[in-house]
Design an enzyme around this catalytic site. Structure first.
Site, PDB file in Angstrom:
ATOM      1  N   ASP A  43       0.817  -1.215   0.000  1.00 47.41           N
ATOM      2  CA  ASP A  43       0.000   0.000   0.000  1.00 47.41           C
ATOM      3  C   ASP A  43       0.852   1.267   0.000  1.00 47.41           C
ATOM      4  O   ASP A  43       1.754   1.416   0.841  1.00 47.41           O
ATOM      5  CB  ASP A  43      -0.890  -0.010   1.258  1.00 47.41           C
ATOM      6  N   CYS A  83      -6.435   3.983  -3.346  1.00 52.03           N
ATOM      7  CA  CYS A  83      -6.501   2.559  -2.969  1.00 52.03           C
ATOM      8  C   CYS A  83      -7.725   1.840  -3.545  1.00 52.03           C
ATOM      9  O   CYS A  83      -7.596   0.812  -4.202  1.00 52.03           O
ATOM     10  CB  CYS A  83      -6.513   2.425  -1.450  1.00 52.03           C
ATOM     11  N   HIS A 137      -9.637  -2.515  -0.964  1.00 49.64           N
ATOM     12  CA  HIS A 137      -9.636  -1.394  -0.020  1.00 49.64           C
ATOM     13  C   HIS A 137     -10.351  -1.854   1.247  1.00 49.64           C
ATOM     14  O   HIS A 137     -11.423  -2.471   1.184  1.00 49.64           O
ATOM     15  CB  HIS A 137     -10.357  -0.204  -0.652  1.00 49.64           C
TER      16      HIS A 137
END
Length: 465
Positions: A43, A83, A137
């Site tokens: 991430d 994301c 996500h």
């Protein structure tokens, strides 16, 4: 005559032994049985890691090792610099401009009810599928995609957070061990999985949260980057002067960047990001070592990627949420036993949207016509093969960037434009969009812009980061 026969017999024997040896070596080089997948998502990791050279002195020994084993894509880009839309698009194979999922606060499943996600497709084709950590996500994880799933554990925070920044935008060492961190526990899921016997081929997805904000990791990772040695990103003054209003609005120079510079936090923020990358690398290393020491080492494809890039002051911008190189370029490494060559590099423009069709082709699964990416299997075998697919990144309705090997062309929903020549301007400091000499370049790149621009999917209050 007897001597000739003896020599002939000896040559046959040596020849047979040589052929046998070569055959055994060839067999050893080829994976046995069906291939597996280790799918590693990271991430907010930009190109500062070792193999991509974005930050001198970065410590990512485990990702470096993976790069020497697999194929590096130096021009890989996300489908969306956030994301939720990035992950939703790569896991469904559907572009953000087709689905209408452009931002983190838009649940993707309600507008893609019939989409068969990548893990669902592997399950349907007889694979054992497990997910752990951040794959979708967090706010909109898709339980239907996971026969088995280990949720994202919480990590410790400093007693008096925020420490340096404000709210979620913060960085600080935490007085804990690696074992206390959520990413360590996520890595354990993969390590345990590799230690077990699996009768079916598998698709194992492991998602690491760091270096996502807040940058809270153990002190030893901060210690590896003393403040006195921190190097700030290369920037120029008035970098936004030739940027259209739509781009300036995205950059928000009076937001995070003003806070950082007014409070003299730039070096500390960079330190926190570097520390978080090196912490993530350590957990990735534990996972990769476990695979290497398991019975699955020689027949497991590794797909390693970051979901989007990250700005640390370039264009007076922080975070992702932009269409420039720093926000859209991602680390992307693939290791495919018997197919990729260790330490190889491809400079072709690829996209995270290409992962789904690539795995479908590589694993000889039934073709899915609705996938909007391009299989890069050809590039896995020949990294320099001819490739005529520019990479498209979308941020919000009608805002797109087209990346060729030489240019980045941005067109915003209001029609305003940016154009950068990466051969002469890799930092994207000079916007060439208004220069008539480049009118034909813009026209050619514009052919790749999405034809479909679906209106925004419904939003919810959660899911902002």
């Amino acid at each position: 005559m007897m001597k000739q026969r003896l020599l002939l017999k000896l040559s046959y024997t040596l020849g047979f032994c040589l052929v046998s040896l070569l055959s055994s070596l060839s067999a050893a080089a080829q994976p046995k049985g069906k291939l597996n997948v280790l799918f590693i998502a990271v991430d907010d990791m930009n190109d500062w890691i070792g193999p991509f050279g974005g930050y001198p002195g970065i410590k990512t020994p485990n990702i470096d090792k993976l790069a020497k084993k697999g194929l590096i894509f130096t021009r890989a880009y996300c489908a969306a610099p956030a994301c939720n839309p990035s992950r939703a698009s790569l896991l469904t194979g559907i572009r953000p401009s087709t689905s209408g999922v452009y931002h983190n606060n838009q649940p993707w499943r309600p507008v893609m009810k019939d989409a068969v996600t990548l893990p669902q497709y592997f399950t349907a084709n007889g694979y054992d599928v497990k997910g752990a950590g951040k794959i979708f996500h967090n706010s909109f994880n898709d339980q239907a995609s996971w026969p088995e799933y280990f949720d994202v554990p919480h990590s410790p925070v400093p007693p008096k957070a925020p420490v340096n920044g404000f709210a979620h935008f913060d960085w600080s060492p935490v007085d804990v061990q690696d074992e206390d961190m959520g990413d360590y526990k996520v890595a354990n899921q993969g390590i345990d999985y590799f230690g077990k016997k699996h009768e079916k081929p598998f698709f194992l997805a492991i998602g690491f949260t760091r270096p996502h904000l807040p940058w809270y990791v153990p002190q030893k990772y901060f210690d590896q980057y003393p403040l006195a040695g921190i190097k700030l990103p290369k920037v120029i003054s008035n970098d936004l002067a030739d940027i259209p209003e739509a781009g300036v609005k995205i950059a928000k120079p009076k937001g995070d960047h003003k806070f950082i510079t007014d409070h003299k936090q730039w070096e500390k923020a960079v330190q926190g990001y570097l520390a978080s990358i090196t912490f993530a690398d350590a957990q990735i290393g534990r996972l990769l070592d476990a695979l290497e020491n398991s019975e699955y080492a020689k027949n497991t494809v590794i797909v390693f990627f970051g979901d989007h890039g990250w700005h640390l002051g370039e264009k007076e911008h922080w975070r992702k949420f932009a269409l420039w190189e720093e926000a859209s370029r991602v680390p992307f490494i693939v290791y495919a036993p018997g197919i990729t060559k260790g330490g190889s590099v491809s400079e072709r423009t690829v996209n995270l949207l290409d992962i789904y069709p690539t795995l479908v082709e590589l694993f000889k699964l039934p073709v899915k016509r609705e996938l909007e990416g391009n299989s890069i299997t050809t590039l896995l075998r020949n990294p320099g093969a001819k490739w005529e697919h520019p990479s498209i990144t979308t941020h919000g309705f009608g805002n797109h960037a087209v990346r060729s090997e030489k240019y980045r062309y941005i067109r915003y929903e209001d029609g305003s434009e940016e154009l950068y020549d990466h051969d002469t301007d890799p930092q994207e400091w000079k916007n060439l969009a208004k220069d008539e000499k480049f009118a034909s370049v813009k026209k050619e790149l514009a052919k790749a812009l999405p034809v479909v621009n679906t209106k925004d999917a419904p939003t919810v209050k959660e899911g902002k980061e």
